[in-house]
Motif scaffolding. Structure first.
Motif, PDB file in Angstrom:
ATOM      1  N   LEU A 178       0.862  -1.175   0.000  1.00 20.27           N
ATOM      2  CA  LEU A 178       0.000   0.000   0.000  1.00 20.27           C
ATOM      3  C   LEU A 178       0.902   1.230   0.000  1.00 20.27           C
ATOM      4  O   LEU A 178       1.290   1.744   1.059  1.00 20.27           O
ATOM      5  N   ASP A 179       1.257   1.684  -1.194  1.00 18.36           N
ATOM      6  CA  ASP A 179       2.202   2.796  -1.305  1.00 18.36           C
ATOM      7  C   ASP A 179       1.676   4.053  -0.642  1.00 18.36           C
ATOM      8  O   ASP A 179       2.442   4.835  -0.052  1.00 18.36           O
ATOM      9  N   ALA A 180       0.364   4.292  -0.734  1.00 23.72           N
ATOM     10  CA  ALA A 180      -0.217   5.512  -0.174  1.00 23.72           C
ATOM     11  C   ALA A 180      -0.085   5.568   1.344  1.00 23.72           C
ATOM     12  O   ALA A 180      -0.121   6.657   1.936  1.00 23.72           O
ATOM     13  N   LEU A 181       0.084   4.395   1.984  1.00 29.74           N
ATOM     14  CA  LEU A 181       0.173   4.344   3.443  1.00 29.74           C
ATOM     15  C   LEU A 181       1.561   3.945   3.934  1.00 29.74           C
ATOM     16  O   LEU A 181       1.787   3.901   5.152  1.00 29.74           O
ATOM     17  N   GLY A 182       2.463   3.634   3.016  1.00 27.34           N
ATOM     18  CA  GLY A 182       3.788   3.194   3.432  1.00 27.34           C
ATOM     19  C   GLY A 182       3.746   1.855   4.151  1.00 27.34           C
ATOM     20  O   GLY A 182       4.457   1.632   5.142  1.00 27.34           O
ATOM     21  N   VAL A 183       2.914   0.930   3.644  1.00 24.71           N
ATOM     22  CA  VAL A 183       2.669  -0.355   4.308  1.00 24.71           C
ATOM     23  C   VAL A 183       2.801  -1.486   3.298  1.00 24.71           C
ATOM     24  O   VAL A 183       2.390  -1.360   2.147  1.00 24.71           O
ATOM     25  N   ARG A 184       3.387  -2.588   3.728  1.00 21.14           N
ATOM     26  CA  ARG A 184       3.405  -3.815   2.936  1.00 21.14           C
ATOM     27  C   ARG A 184       2.631  -4.883   3.688  1.00 21.14           C
ATOM     28  O   ARG A 184       2.431  -4.778   4.917  1.00 21.14           O
ATOM     29  N   GLY A 185       2.195  -5.915   2.977  1.00 20.16           N
ATOM     30  CA  GLY A 185       1.393  -6.941   3.639  1.00 20.16           C
ATOM     31  C   GLY A 185       1.389  -8.245   2.893  1.00 20.16           C
ATOM     32  O   GLY A 185       1.970  -8.367   1.801  1.00 20.16           O
ATOM     33  N   ARG A 186       0.706  -9.214   3.483  1.00 21.76           N
ATOM     34  CA  ARG A 186       0.584 -10.545   2.893  1.00 21.76           C
ATOM     35  C   ARG A 186      -0.774 -11.133   3.266  1.00 21.76           C
ATOM     36  O   ARG A 186      -1.242 -10.966   4.393  1.00 21.76           O
ATOM     37  N   LEU A 187      -1.367 -11.789   2.308  1.00 21.50           N
ATOM     38  CA  LEU A 187      -2.568 -12.595   2.557  1.00 21.50           C
ATOM     39  C   LEU A 187      -2.172 -14.049   2.347  1.00 21.50           C
ATOM     40  O   LEU A 187      -1.760 -14.437   1.255  1.00 21.50           O
ATOM     41  N   VAL A 188      -2.264 -14.847   3.399  1.00 23.95           N
ATOM     42  CA  VAL A 188      -1.944 -16.276   3.324  1.00 23.95           C
ATOM     43  C   VAL A 188      -3.227 -17.064   3.494  1.00 23.95           C
ATOM     44  O   VAL A 188      -4.010 -16.795   4.414  1.00 23.95           O
ATOM     45  N   VAL A 228      -0.153  -6.864   7.963  1.00 20.24           N
ATOM     46  CA  VAL A 228       0.305  -5.573   7.454  1.00 20.24           C
ATOM     47  C   VAL A 228       1.485  -5.128   8.308  1.00 20.24           C
ATOM     48  O   VAL A 228       1.527  -5.391   9.515  1.00 20.24           O
ATOM     49  N   GLN A 229       2.435  -4.472   7.668  1.00 19.45           N
ATOM     50  CA  GLN A 229       3.653  -4.063   8.362  1.00 19.45           C
ATOM     51  C   GLN A 229       4.098  -2.704   7.825  1.00 19.45           C
ATOM     52  O   GLN A 229       4.181  -2.505   6.608  1.00 19.45           O
ATOM     53  N   GLN A 230       4.377  -1.803   8.749  1.00 24.38           N
ATOM     54  CA  GLN A 230       4.845  -0.478   8.348  1.00 24.38           C
ATOM     55  C   GLN A 230       6.249  -0.592   7.757  1.00 24.38           C
ATOM     56  O   GLN A 230       7.135  -1.227   8.335  1.00 24.38           O
ATOM     57  N   MET A 231       6.459   0.031   6.602  1.00 22.68           N
ATOM     58  CA  MET A 231       7.744  -0.044   5.930  1.00 22.68           C
ATOM     59  C   MET A 231       8.697   1.025   6.476  1.00 22.68           C
ATOM     60  O   MET A 231       8.261   2.086   6.926  1.00 22.68           O
ATOM     61  N   PRO A 232      10.007   0.767   6.429  1.00 15.94           N
ATOM     62  CA  PRO A 232      10.958   1.829   6.770  1.00 15.94           C
ATOM     63  C   PRO A 232      10.740   3.032   5.860  1.00 15.94           C
ATOM     64  O   PRO A 232      10.358   2.885   4.695  1.00 15.94           O
ATOM     65  N   GLU A 233      10.970   4.211   6.383  1.00 17.42           N
ATOM     66  CA  GLU A 233      10.678   5.434   5.633  1.00 17.42           C
ATOM     67  C   GLU A 233      11.386   5.462   4.282  1.00 17.42           C
ATOM     68  O   GLU A 233      10.797   5.838   3.258  1.00 17.42           O
ATOM     69  N   PHE A 234      12.661   5.039   4.262  1.00 14.44           N
ATOM     70  CA  PHE A 234      13.408   5.090   3.009  1.00 14.44           C
ATOM     71  C   PHE A 234      12.835   4.113   1.995  1.00 14.44           C
ATOM     72  O   PHE A 234      12.638   4.448   0.818  1.00 14.44           O
ATOM     73  N   ASP A 235      12.550   2.883   2.442  1.00 10.98           N
ATOM     74  CA  ASP A 235      12.002   1.881   1.531  1.00 10.98           C
ATOM     75  C   ASP A 235      10.654   2.302   0.978  1.00 10.98           C
ATOM     76  O   ASP A 235      10.306   1.978  -0.163  1.00 10.98           O
ATOM     77  N   ILE A 287      10.269   9.733   2.999  1.00  8.39           N
ATOM     78  CA  ILE A 287      11.168  10.409   3.926  1.00  8.39           C
ATOM     79  C   ILE A 287      10.604  11.756   4.361  1.00  8.39           C
ATOM     80  O   ILE A 287      10.815  12.214   5.494  1.00  8.39           O
ATOM     81  N   ASP A 288       9.863  12.414   3.464  1.00  5.34           N
ATOM     82  CA  ASP A 288       9.338  13.754   3.767  1.00  5.34           C
ATOM     83  C   ASP A 288       8.013  13.726   4.531  1.00  5.34           C
ATOM     84  O   ASP A 288       7.476  14.791   4.880  1.00  5.34           O
ATOM     85  N   VAL A 289       7.475  12.524   4.785  1.00  7.10           N
ATOM     86  CA  VAL A 289       6.203  12.426   5.511  1.00  7.10           C
ATOM     87  C   VAL A 289       6.470  12.551   7.004  1.00  7.10           C
ATOM     88  O   VAL A 289       7.331  11.846   7.553  1.00  7.10           O
ATOM     89  N   ASP A 290       5.733  13.428   7.688  1.00  2.40           N
ATOM     90  CA  ASP A 290       6.008  13.631   9.118  1.00  2.40           C
ATOM     91  C   ASP A 290       5.485  12.466   9.950  1.00  2.40           C
ATOM     92  O   ASP A 290       4.678  11.656   9.493  1.00  2.40           O
ATOM     93  N   GLN A 291       5.952  12.403  11.194  1.00  2.00           N
ATOM     94  CA  GLN A 291       5.640  11.268  12.062  1.00  2.00           C
ATOM     95  C   GLN A 291       4.149  11.155  12.345  1.00  2.00           C
ATOM     96  O   GLN A 291       3.606  10.041  12.393  1.00  2.00           O
TER      97      GLN A 291
END
Length: 323
Positions: free
Chosen positions: A23-33, A199-206, A210-214
């Motif tokens: 989910l690029d808009a949220l900075g999140v990656r995930g998996r459905l198993v 779902v897992q929050q991605m590192p800011e760089f990945d 980087i410009d999105v505030d906390q």
């Protein structure tokens, strides 16, 4: 590959597979198993009570979900041990997709814990069925690499809760997990279905954020967890609902990107050569307890229930190899 570009038709390819997404808009990656036939092959051969089988099914889909978040060449193992009716539960997944699992339990303690007339594991079953214990994750990549192991106490009502404890204590990226498992009686016998959403929050760089505030990152993360949690048991386990359709329902506004599926299968790694090695670690005169009424030394694989029988000539061969 976007959700919008995919045809949304039911497919058996959704089961015994992981479908990664981002989910690029949220900075999140995930998996459905989603697991199906592999659970039937592993669980039904043991004849476990339902209250043991369902925790095993949940553990197997959790193992698969966590293992597929890592890059490893070897074996990922999830083990739950406790002082409750279910003493031990083990499941592992190799990097080439071989899945297996088994459980050890005390029938009398299980009956007492469930109470009269109850057969399935109750909601929030971890304290009641496992008692005090621990959850262990192990990544073993062979004798020439350092084995990684993470251990946390069994804290929480569900296995997902216990996994959340692990991620909080290990200081890894924020992670959300949802697990469902069910056994259904059909005209051709019982069938298992289990599913996990992660779902897992991605590192800011990945994530390229980087410009999105906390504060925004925290809001985006909460939104991803809320959307994940909105998936119903029926949706997650419906054999007629493709996984990509489920992800579209949950995350269509976030423009989820799908990646290549990865398949799994029920496959045990036991062999006569491995059992030979086990026997060689025991003095021959100490094998009396393993002998059956015919005098054969019988060893049964706990994972797949395959029995290996050794007569005296077989034992001569095993122990002669050390001479």
């Amino acid at each position: 590959m976007s959700l919008a570009s995919e045809g949304l038709t039911p497919s058996d390819e959704d089961w015994d597979r992981v479908l990664p997404f981002q989910l690029d808009a949220l900075g999140v990656r995930g998996r459905l198993v989603r697991l199906g036939p592999s659970l039937d092959a592993i669980i039904e051969r043991h004849g476990y009570p339902l209250a043991v089988a369902r925790p095993l099914a949940e553990a197997m889909v959790l193992c698969t979900a966590l293992a597929t978040s890592l890059k490893y060449d070897g074996i990922f193992t999830l083990q739950i041990s406790g002082d409750g009716p279910i003493r031990l539960l083990v499941t592992d997944l190799t990097s080439d997709g071989a899945l297996r699992g088994y459980a050890q339990f005390d029938s009398w303690k299980l009956a007492v814990a469930l109470g009269s007339g109850n057969h399935d594991a109750p909601d929030g079953y971890v304290p009641k069925l496992f008692g005090q214990g621990r959850l262990t994750f192990t990544v073993d990549q062979g004798q020439h690499t350092e084995r990684y192991q993470g251990v946390v106490p069994l804290e929480g009502a569900t296995l997902a809760d216990c996994a959340h404890t692990y991620f909080r204590q290990s200081e890894q990226l924020p992670t959300g997990i949802k697990i469902e498992a069910r056994r259904e009686e059909t005209t051709d016998g019982p069938h298992w279905r289990a599913a996990s959403l992660v779902v897992q929050q991605m590192p800011e760089f990945d994530a390229g954020r980087i410009d999105v505030d906390q504060d925004q990152r925290e809001d985006d993360w909460r939104k991803a967890v809320i959307l994940m949690a909105s998936a119903t048991e029926k949706e997650m386990l419906d054999p007629a609902l493709p996984g990509k359709t489920l992800l579209f329902r949950l995350f269509h506004a976030e423009g989820a990107r799908l990646f290549e599926r990865r398949a799994f299968q029920a496959r045990c790694r036991c062999s006569r050569e491995r059992i030979d090695g086990v026997l060689k670690s025991i003095r021959r005169e100490e094998l009396a307890d393993l002998r059956d009424p015919q005098g054969l030394v019988a060893v049964t694989c706990e994972f797949c229930s395959t029995q290996y029988a050794y007569d005296e000539a077989d034992l001569d061969r095993v122990y002669a190899s050390d001479a």
